[in-house]
Design a protein around this motif. Structure first.
Motif, short mmCIF file in Angstrom:
data_model
loop_
_atom_site.label_atom_id
_atom_site.label_comp_id
_atom_site.label_asym_id
_atom_site.label_seq_id
_atom_site.Cartn_x
_atom_site.Cartn_y
_atom_site.Cartn_z
N UNK A 311 0.88 -1.20 -0.08
CA UNK A 311 0.08 -0.20 -0.05
C UNK A 311 0.87 1.14 -0.23
N UNK A 312 0.64 2.11 -0.99
CA UNK A 312 1.30 3.41 -0.91
C UNK A 312 0.62 4.48 0.16
N UNK A 313 1.47 4.95 1.20
CA UNK A 313 0.92 5.75 2.25
C UNK A 313 1.07 7.23 1.73
N UNK A 314 0.00 7.87 2.03
CA UNK A 314 0.04 9.31 1.57
C UNK A 314 0.20 10.08 3.13
N UNK A 315 1.10 11.16 2.98
CA UNK A 315 1.35 11.67 4.34
C UNK A 315 0.29 13.05 4.65
N UNK A 316 -0.03 12.80 5.82
CA UNK A 316 -0.89 14.20 6.13
C UNK A 316 0.01 14.87 7.21
N UNK C 21 -7.87 3.25 4.99
CA UNK C 21 -6.93 3.10 6.32
C UNK C 21 -6.12 4.38 6.61
N UNK C 22 -6.25 4.58 7.85
CA UNK C 22 -5.71 5.86 8.23
C UNK C 22 -4.97 5.76 9.50
N UNK C 262 -2.18 7.81 5.22
CA UNK C 262 -3.67 7.05 4.89
C UNK C 262 -3.40 6.69 3.57
N UNK C 263 -4.10 5.74 3.43
CA UNK C 263 -4.12 4.95 1.82
C UNK C 263 -5.48 5.17 1.27
N UNK C 264 -5.61 5.81 0.19
CA UNK C 264 -6.58 6.02 -0.59
C UNK C 264 -6.61 7.32 -0.93
#
Lengths: 389, 537, 280
Positions: A311-316, C21-22, C262-264
């Motif tokens: 899964x590629x995670x996006x950063x917040x 998912x977060x 997060x993913x998505x």
């Protein structure tokens, strides 16, 4: 068992079977072309490629296909994802990722097979493909033997056998559905002897029926025989049994497990139909079989192989500690793993080039073995697996 | 005594190495032609081998490694793992010291980590400066407050040592993050036993094969409180990682799952793995993924090989991460210089193994000295690894020295300087002949919380080019099976073949129905007899 | 005199697509210090989840949580009631030679070192050297803050969360975060230990009790000249009862109110709202 491992085992089963079946089909095909001088070689080759789902753009200058070209495409071509070489490579790549789930004998056998491929390909190209086909069949037989003699009959074994069975059904359906070789001057009749021989079924057929090959009997044998292991019926039953063993629960009514339901339908549809009816609409029936196979494969994935991808995670929010320009050479040295696909594979391959016991400079000996680098990403994407289909 | 003049071709022309001027210590020869007692039996066995016998075993070794997939990439090519056929022998007496020294170091490092991720007493007492910790890139504040259930942060350590010209072992570096190489120790031994069974018949070599069992024990001991039968997994970055073979090896030998980040899932600060039966809870993660890639929530968010949330799961006490996150603060090259002080401070002991003489360049006096003597020293970046950025003064050009002086002057905290050590040598197969080559040693230690166990021996790495001190296998380095021998003299093998139990009847395998020629003969004879029978009256 | 303030800090992420998912950490709970007492604090997350609370290295209260159900919006609300007061003045007697002492510098090494948001810069170092040469440490610290206010004008939206002190300085404008970072850069360059503070500022000194005002996340700095002293470079005053302290660190990276992966999605649109009510 880990979903990812189950999925890999399933695909190992499919890839090895694919390599073997392709070798069998090609072997017979090449032999057939040589034996029958009156055959339209180009047409026969196009039919074969169509059956194998390989796009038929001839690389030859005259635009015609011949046995050598087809062998190159289906056996040796690394760019064709369903070639024998690609299948064995993919099987080995998957096995590498699950080598602790299969027996070490199996891993060694598969690894040895893979290591010897370049040499075998060279021989095949040089002196003709027969030795190569025999090599592939033998190695597949060794793998099958080790699967059955060194693996516990646990879920790992079942997923592998389900993969093997579904691939076998699929390949046989492909082979039959295009009516591989129109017999010379005999209209569109299927050459059943060729088909039987592709499946190593000719001798078994003769021993069973004690007579010349007739279409009805041959079709019955390849589709419905309860004892011959390469018949569609046998392969479907095996897959069904493995699925049942994976989850032995029955509900009050119907069939909760979708893969089992689909395969059961495929089986009964063949089993309880008159062979004459089957033959009169062979194309349609075989399409049903193939559709059933794909549906079963999808159902299996949906149930057992959920989320096996990275899964590629996006950063917040702000970047985190590491994002700081802290000049850590360790970190900088690593390629950042990219998204899935070929980039990731390439980067991963780079990572794999590093020292297996990463080392260092020893004068005054430095850090000796460095530590694991966190990077590296698995290849063998599901898309690649299905390519060419 | 074997007649030394009849020595086989293998040792022809063997002379001690003088790479850095003074002769290096040789592991087999005290002086030219004079064999060390501990290596005498090995030496005799080797001399009785012909070159062709030696070659045949080398071929068997390569085939074996290749078939088993124990390979490494060298310029894009898959090569069999480079195991030199001549083992390195360390007599038990020497080993006992080394073992104690390694264990001592691990205990001190454990205490240091517990301290700096806790109250920081050693900092308050000014034994170690704050900045060693607070300005280290490997000091992970995110790991602060993660308390291992059994207090252990270093389940596995690899302490790199070299033997200097004086025959003493010096510590070069501590590796307490994810030290790799143990699988090769076990595989090297297995291979040697396969191709040189007779050597093992004449030596008592302490076994190394129990490592996975020890590690598993240590990992189980690290489980969160209240988990009686913990689920342990090995976390790997994946099949393309250069140490993947080892990850797979350890998982298999311990009988635990080998997982990748994508197999794991954190929910409510609990770690699960995705299985065909749904999610299964994981209690202990032996991770072989670097800190930076382990948890995208706290570290690199672009990591595809980690598991977000795992660090907070460890903080909540629901999972044990082994080795602990943030151990790097204790094993960089600057921290290394303080380890002897840590040993004295925490253990009230004197260090058993000395460090190589090292200068901390943040000290102005040391800096001045080093800048003036750079051509005699080895310069290393503090946080680098893998041999990057190292300058070997005696072998450097003027231009390199000038560049290094500028770099050091600009940022002294990032550098240390060391006295060059001429690594010891041992006979090594070079094109079918034995020649001295430099080597180092990485002993592996396992800490289960009650004791620190050190694998007898460890991984010996060899620099194959003549005079080379680069033992890196990607630069043509090799490895050696490392023997801790209980005694150099011939000792009868301990494990005698077990005698068959008396009273038990051994049954031969069922030969099957008589199909043999013998059988047909019998039948034929019968027929003949029948034929020869006189006709009835 | 002390104030009682209710703070309600809402961060609302709206995503372009479903997020599956977060994983997040929120730092929205005020600290209890000698000048400030937290009477009540809670963190609420939607979609509903159970946060795990811990104290981080800096002593900040962290609420960590994960969400495993598909969602298009994430709302994190921190509510707290805090009693604030003007900090008691401490010693400002430190001399340069005390500050230059190797041991003292070592004790404060991490709040003297450069960071990603507060990088070392030669030009700033020169200015710092001038201020230092002309003043004792406390005066120099105040001069540094004045210098920051002189260099930067407050322009909302002129910088982003990743803007460094040097970048903001070169741009001549910034928000409270940039004022704080630039002040840290100058203070640290002079050798004065300095740390970043995040929190809230009640916008109206004459607010009536019970009146809810819209406020903002705020940032200021603390520096050491014998004791720790807080100053707000954005408004130019010392810290008072209108300031609510939430977290301290080396820079913004240590105290970010909400961070996570997060993913998505993919990208989200963030709205932050801080409501402050004077209760007494």
């Amino acid at each position: 068992m880990l979903s990812r491992i189950a999925e890999s085992l399933y695909w190992i089963g499919r890839y090895i079977e694919r390599a073997e079946d392709t070798a069998r089909i090609l072997d017979v095909h090449v032999h057939y072309l040589l034996e029958g001088p009156l055959i339209d070689e180009d047409l026969a080759c196009r039919n074969l490629l169509a059956a194998m789902g390989v796009p038929a753009a001839s690389p030859a200058p005259d635009g015609l296909f011949n046995a050598k070209l087809v062998t190159e495409l289906l056996a040796f071509d690394e760019a064709n994802p369903s070639s024998i070489v690609s299948s064995l490579t993919a099987a080995r790549a998957n096995a590498r990722g699950v080598s602790e789930a299969i027996s070490s004998e199996m891993w060694e056998a598969l690894n040895t097979s893979y290591n010897a491929l370049p040499g075998q390909v060279a021989i095949g190209r040089g002196v003709g493909p027969y030795t190569f086909f025999r090599y592939v069949r033998e190695r597949a037989a060794i793998m099958a033997g080790l699967t059955d003699s060194t693996m516990s009959r646990d879920d790992a074994w079942r997923f592998l056998v389900i993969g093997r069975s579904l691939e076998r059904i699929d390949m046989l359906a492909r082979l039959l559905s295009t009516g591989l070789h129109p017999r010379d001057g005999d209209g569109d009749d299927v050459d059943w002897v060729i088909l039987l021989r592709s499946c190593s079924a000719h001798e078994a057929f003769l021993r069973t029926y004690h007579r010349e090959v007739e279409p009805i009997l041959a079709a019955e044998f390849l589709l419905l025989d309860r004892l011959f292991p390469r018949s569609i019926f046998c392969a479907v039953s095996t897959a069904e049994q493995c699925l049942a063993d994976l989850d032995p629960r029955y509900g009050r009514a119907g069939m909760a497990d979708e893969a089992r339901r689909v395969l059961g339908l495929v089986r009964t549809n063949l089993e309880f139909r008159r062979i004459e009816d089957l033959l009169s609409d062979l194309g349609g029936q075989l399409r049903n079989v193939q559709t059933g196979c794909s549906a079963a494969s999808a159902a299996l994935a949906a149930r057992y192989f959920r989320q096996t991808r990275s899964v590629e995670w996006v950063s917040e929010g702000p970047g985190i500690e590491v994002a700081a320009a802290d000049g850590s050479t360790r970190m900088e040295a690593l390629p950042a793993p990219a998204a899935a696909g070929s980039d990731a594979d390439r980067l991963a391959a780079l990572a794999a080039e590093e020292d297996p016991v990463p080392g260092a400079d020893g004068t005054a000996g430095d850090d000796a073995l460095a530590e694991d680098d966190g990077a590296g990403e698995r290849g063998a994407s599901p898309d690649a697996r299905m390519a060419g289909r | 005594m074997v007649d030394r003049t009849a020595v086989g071709d293998l040792f022809d022309g063997y002379a001690p190495a003088r790479t850095l001027g003074t002769p290096a210590w040789d592991e087999m020869f005290e002086a030219p032609g004079v064999v060390r007692p501990a290596a005498a039996v090995l030496h005799d066995a080797l001399t009785s081998l012909s070159a062709s016998e030696f070659e045949a075993r080398a071929a068997a070794r390569d085939r074996g490694f290749h078939d088993r997939g124990i390979t490494f990439q060298l310029s894009g090519e898959e090569r069999p793992w480079p195991l030199d056929l001549v083992p390195r022998v360390i007599p038990e007496a020497e080993w006992t010291t080394l073992e104690a020294g390694v264990a001592q170091r691990v205990r001190a490092l454990e205490a240091f980590l517990a301290d700096v991720y806790g109250t920081g007493q050693i900092l308050a007492d000014r034994v170690v400066p704050h900045r060693l910790v607070t300005t280290s890139v490997h000091f992970h504040r995110a790991a602060f407050g993660v308390e291992p259930a059994n207090g252990v942060r270093i389940q596995v350590a690899g302490i790199d040592v070299v033997r200097g010209e004086d025959g003493r072992f010096y510590v070069l570096e501590d590796n307490i993050r994810c030290p790799s190489g143990i699988s090769y120790v076990v595989e090297n031994r297995r291979m040697m036993a396969r191709i040189f069974p007779e050597l093992f018949a004449s030596h008592r070599v302490l076994p190394v094969a129990s490592y996975p069992a020890r590690l598993l024990e240590a990992l189980r001991a690290a489980a969160p409180a209240g988990v009686s039968d913990p689920t342990v997994v090995v976390l790997t970055p994946g099949v393309y990682n250069s140490a993947y073979f080892e990850h797979s090896f350890l998982a298999r030998q311990m009988g635990v799952e080998l997982v990748e980040g994508r197999d794991l899932l954190c929910r409510n600060d609990t770690v699960y793995m995705r299985t065909t039966d749904g999610e299964q809870r994981v209690d202990v993660v032996y991770r072989r993924v670097d800190d930076d890639f382990l948890d995208p929530l706290h570290f690199r968010p672009d990591s595809l090989v980690g598991c977000p949330g795992i660090l907070n799961a460890a903080r909540a006490g629901n999972v044990a991460i082994s080795n602990a996150v943030g151990n790097g603060v204790a094993d960089d090259k600057l921290a290394y210089t303080y380890v002897p002080d840590m040993i004295r401070y925490y253990l009230a002991e004197e260090p058993i193994l000395p460090n190589v003489e090292t200068y901390r360049l943040e000290d102005p006096e040391a800096l001045h000295h080093v800048l003036g003597h750079l051509h005699e020293l080895v310069l290393k970046p503090v946080s680098g690894s893998g041999g990057y950025g190292i300058l070997i003064g005696p072998q450097a050009t003027e231009a390199q020295l000038d560049a290094a002086r500028a770099a050091v002057a600009a940022n002294p905290r990032e550098w240390i300087a060391q006295r060059p050590v001429s690594l010891s040598t041992a006979p090594t197969d070079v094109g079918g002949r034995l020649a001295p080559r430099h080597l180092d040693l990485r002993p592996f230690a396992v800490n289960d919380g009650t004791s620190v166990w050190v694998v007898p021996g460890g991984l010996t790495r060899v620099a194959l080019p003549e005079g080379g001190m680069v033992v890196n296998s990607s630069q043509g380095g090799g490895s050696k099976d490392t023997w801790v021998t209980v005694d150099g003299r011939r000792v009868p093998r301990v494990r005698a073949a077990r005698a068959a139990k008396p009273g038990r009847r051994e049954v031969a395998p069922d030969p099957g129905p008589a199909l043999s020629f013998a059988g047909t003969e019998q039948q034929q004879q019968q027929q003949q007899q029948q034929q020869q029978r006189p006709a009835p009256c | 005199m002390s104030w009682r303030i209710r703070a309600e800090h809402t961060s609302r992420y709206r995503y372009a697509g479903p997020v599956y998912s977060s994983y997040n950490e929120a730092r929205v709970t005020p600290l209890t210090t000698t000048a400030q007492l937290v009477l009540d604090a809670s963190v609420k997350v939607e979609p509903s989840t159970r946060p795990y609370r811990y104290l981080d290295y800096w002593g900040s209260v962290v609420h960590a949580f994960d969400i495993q159900q598909p969602h298009g919006e994430l709302v994190v609300t921190g509510r707290s009631v805090v009693e604030t007061s003007v900090p008691r003045p401490g010693s400002t007697a430190a001399t340069w030679s005390q500050l230059d002492d190797a041991l003292l510098r070592d004790d404060h090494a991490e709040v003297l070192a450069a960071t990603a948001w507060v990088p070392a810069d030669e030009r700033i170092a020169e200015i710092a050297a001038e201020l230092r040469a002309a003043n004792d440490p406390e005066t120099a610290a105040r001069a540094a803050v004045a210098w920051v206010r002189d260099q930067l004008s407050y322009v909302s939206g002129s910088t982003g969360v990743h803007t460094s002190a040097v970048e903001a300085w070169e741009g001549g404008a910034g928000v409270c975060q940039d004022f704080a970072h630039l002040a840290l850069a100058a203070l640290r360059a002079m050798g004065i230990p300095a740390r970043y503070c995040s929190g809230y500022l009640h916008p109206n000194a004459d607010a009536g009790v019970g009146m809810t005002m819209e406020g903002e996340s705020h940032a200021w700095v603390e520096y050491w000249t014998g004791d720790w002293h807080a100053v707000d470079p954005t408004i130019g005053w010392p810290i008072g009862e209108r300031h609510v302290l939430v977290a301290r660190g080396r820079d913004y990276g240590d105290v970010a109110p909400l961070k996570g992966v997060f993913h998505g999605g993919p990208t989200g649109d963030l709205q932050v709202k801080v409501n402050l009510t004077r209760l007494g």
